[in-house]
Design an enzyme around this catalytic site. Structure first.
Site, PDB file in Angstrom:
ATOM      1  N   ASP A  13       0.879  -1.170   0.000  1.00  0.00           N
ATOM      2  CA  ASP A  13       0.000   0.000   0.000  1.00  0.00           C
ATOM      3  C   ASP A  13       0.914   1.217   0.000  1.00  0.00           C
ATOM      4  O   ASP A  13       1.608   1.473   0.977  1.00  0.00           O
ATOM      5  CB  ASP A  13      -0.875  -0.046   1.261  1.00  0.00           C
ATOM      6  N   TYR A 230       0.702   0.122  15.021  1.00  0.00           N
ATOM      7  CA  TYR A 230      -0.283  -0.091  13.964  1.00  0.00           C
ATOM      8  C   TYR A 230       0.053   0.764  12.752  1.00  0.00           C
ATOM      9  O   TYR A 230       0.188   1.974  12.849  1.00  0.00           O
ATOM     10  CB  TYR A 230      -1.698   0.249  14.460  1.00  0.00           C
ATOM     11  N   LYS A 233      -3.302  -2.614   7.659  1.00  0.00           N
ATOM     12  CA  LYS A 233      -3.394  -4.065   7.654  1.00  0.00           C
ATOM     13  C   LYS A 233      -2.394  -4.681   6.680  1.00  0.00           C
ATOM     14  O   LYS A 233      -1.909  -4.039   5.760  1.00  0.00           O
ATOM     15  CB  LYS A 233      -4.816  -4.493   7.277  1.00  0.00           C
TER      16      LYS A 233
HETATM   17  C1  F6R Z   1      -6.529   0.726   6.409  1.00  0.00           C
HETATM   18  C2  F6R Z   1      -7.789   0.539   7.060  1.00  0.00           C
HETATM   19  C3  F6R Z   1      -8.650   1.713   7.345  1.00  0.00           C
HETATM   20  C4  F6R Z   1      -7.967   2.744   8.243  1.00  0.00           C
HETATM   21  C5  F6R Z   1      -8.938   3.875   8.616  1.00  0.00           C
HETATM   22  C6  F6R Z   1      -8.251   4.942   9.436  1.00  0.00           C
HETATM   23  O1  F6R Z   1      -5.987  -0.491   6.004  1.00  0.00           O
HETATM   24  O2  F6R Z   1      -8.141  -0.546   7.352  1.00  0.00           O
HETATM   25  O3  F6R Z   1      -9.858   1.277   7.931  1.00  0.00           O
HETATM   26  O4  F6R Z   1      -7.450   2.128   9.377  1.00  0.00           O
HETATM   27  O5  F6R Z   1      -9.461   4.477   7.459  1.00  0.00           O
HETATM   28  O6  F6R Z   1      -7.169   5.395   8.718  1.00  0.00           O
HETATM   29  P1  F6R Z   1      -6.119   6.471   9.241  1.00  0.00           P
HETATM   30  O7  F6R Z   1      -5.651   5.976  10.574  1.00  0.00           O
HETATM   31  O8  F6R Z   1      -5.065   6.461   8.198  1.00  0.00           O
HETATM   32  O9  F6R Z   1      -6.885   7.768   9.335  1.00  0.00           O
HETATM   33 MG    MG Z   2      -4.159   1.590   3.418  1.00  0.00          MG
HETATM   34 MG    MG Z   3      -4.912  -2.242   2.124  1.00  0.00          MG
END
Ligand code: F6R
Ligand code: MG
Ligand code: MG
Length: 385
Positions: A13, A230, A233
């Site tokens: 990603d 974290y 994923k």
């Molecule tokens: C990414 C994922 C999303 C993010 C969520 C919060 O793989 O699963 O659900 O965790 O959109 O993203 P951030 O922390 O980047 O604002």
């Molecule tokens: Mg992502």
């Molecule tokens: Mg992804």
């Protein structure tokens, strides 16, 4: 002896469009341009660029073997160049999975997910390459078990002499970094002891007992364990060979008619059903999900990737998709509660501990009897004895 062929599937990603839902076409175009240069130079025989959710997938064939420095460097450079494109477009989380500053010989442990196998190409070589988004490596445990060890899924285990001996599963303990190899059908129950806990034990590869040939390989990296926090994923990939001594194409796809529940939905904090979908639908939007899986089918011809065929672009998977939506509705109604939310132990790999830290001082011992955070016996001696 026929020349060996290596299939390298490497994904990362490096920027989402919009948010974490998909990737911008400019990233796929750039990756294709870079890999085409490598193909013209003779380093790659063939390649295919795809995307599942916000992950860019590079599928490459070559004669250089697994863990090859040049191939890994190429993948790293492609992700690096695509990160620059993502930064120009201010895409979301540009460079997210490139956890190290500079390439150091092998992309393993640096963020990108890798599944590689070296094969001797059969007279006809069908393969299915799976990419998933919003989940982690253990998501393949159940389908791989069904494909290679479950006679209720794979008719060939019972009726095909080429498959009747069964398969060997190599399982990785992601916490300890150790592996164990178990043989089915005779050690099936032992195998399930471990792979039924997919957060910790991950099927790394499967080989045929009849020939020793590799049948499946999956990416096993856990980003949170590499980064120590974290960082999104893992979004794993898996390459499976089909037909002959391996499950038929339909037996490889059949496990996905039961949308099993995987971890990784929304902020890596929720369980949700894994939805098999066509490539054009691999853009998780609802609550950043539900988790998706795509299946690309190829015939390999002297290393050329003939395909892909979009294997889940089939009304035969409509019921699975419908069921996914029903399960998703039900789980979503649990909101912040388990079992939609991951158990506390798994939430350690999300951003929740940062929030909990702020509240640590607010916890008061019951009757003043808590010692270093542990619950102590508070019953009067007369009652306790
Ligand atoms: C990414 C994922 C999303 C993010 C969520 C919060 O793989 O699963 O659900 O965790 O959109 O993203 P951030 O922390 O980047 O604002
Ligand atoms: Mg992502
Ligand atoms: Mg992804």
């Amino acid at each position: 002896m026929a020349a060996e062929l290596t299939i390298s599937c490497i994904k990362a990603d490096v920027g989402g469009f919009v948010g974490h839902s998909a990737i911008h076409p400019a990233l796929k175009d750039e990756a294709g341009r870079q890999l085409e240069i490598a193909r013209r130079r003779g380093m790659l025989i063939d390649f295919h660029v795809t995307a599942c959710g916000d992950d860019l997938g590079l599928l490459m064939t070559h004669r250089l073997g697994i863990d090859n420095h040049e191939v890994h460097r190429l993948a790293w450079d492609v992700f690096d160049i695509c990160t620059r494109v993502a930064k120009e477009l201010k895409l979301y989380g540009a460079g997210q999975d490139l956890l190290k500053d500079a390439f150091s010989g092998n992309v393993r442990g640096m963020g990108p997910g890798i599944a590689e196998m070296t094969i001797v190409e059969r007279p006809s070589e069908p393969i299915i390459v799976f990419f998933a988004d919003k989940t982690s490596a253990g998501a393949w445990n159940l389908p791989l078990f069904r494909m290679f060890a479950d006679p209720f899924n794979t008719a060939g285990l019972v009726i095909s002499p080429a498959m009747h001996d069964g398969f060997r599963f190599r399982v990785l303990d992601v916490r300890k970094g150790t592996t164990i190899t178990l043989s089915t059908p005779e050690e099936m129950y032992d195998l399930l002891v471990f792979i039924g806990a997919p957060g910790r034990y991950v099927v790394e590869r499967v080989t045929a007992k009849s020939t020793g040939a590799i049948g499946a390989v999956s990416s096993t990296q856990r980003l949170a364990l590499i980064a120590g926090r974290y960082v999104g994923k893992d979004d794993p990939v898996c390459v499976v060979r089909a037909q002959g001594e391996f499950p038929a194409v339909g037996e490889v796809l059949e496990p996905f008619t039961m949308p099993h529940i995987v971890e990784g939905w929304m902020r890596g904090s929720r369980y949700g059903p894994l939805m098999p979908c066509r490539v054009g639908d691999a853009h998780p939007g609802r609550f950043d999900g539900p988790p998706r899986v795509i299946a690309l089918g190829f015939q390999i011809a002297e290393g050329q990737l003939i395909g892909p065929r979009d294997m889940f672009d089939d009304p035969g998977f409509d019921e699975a998709r419908h069921l996914c939506n029903v399960i998703a509705d039900h789980l979503r109604r649990h909101g912040p509660f388990e079992p939609h939310r991951l158990p506390m132990e798994e939430m350690e790999y999300t951003t929740l501990p940062e929030v909990m830290k702020k509240l640590a001082d607010r916890w008061q011992p019951v009757n003043g009897h808590a010692v270093s955070g542990e619950v102590v016996e508070t019953l009067p001696a007369s009652v306790a004895s």
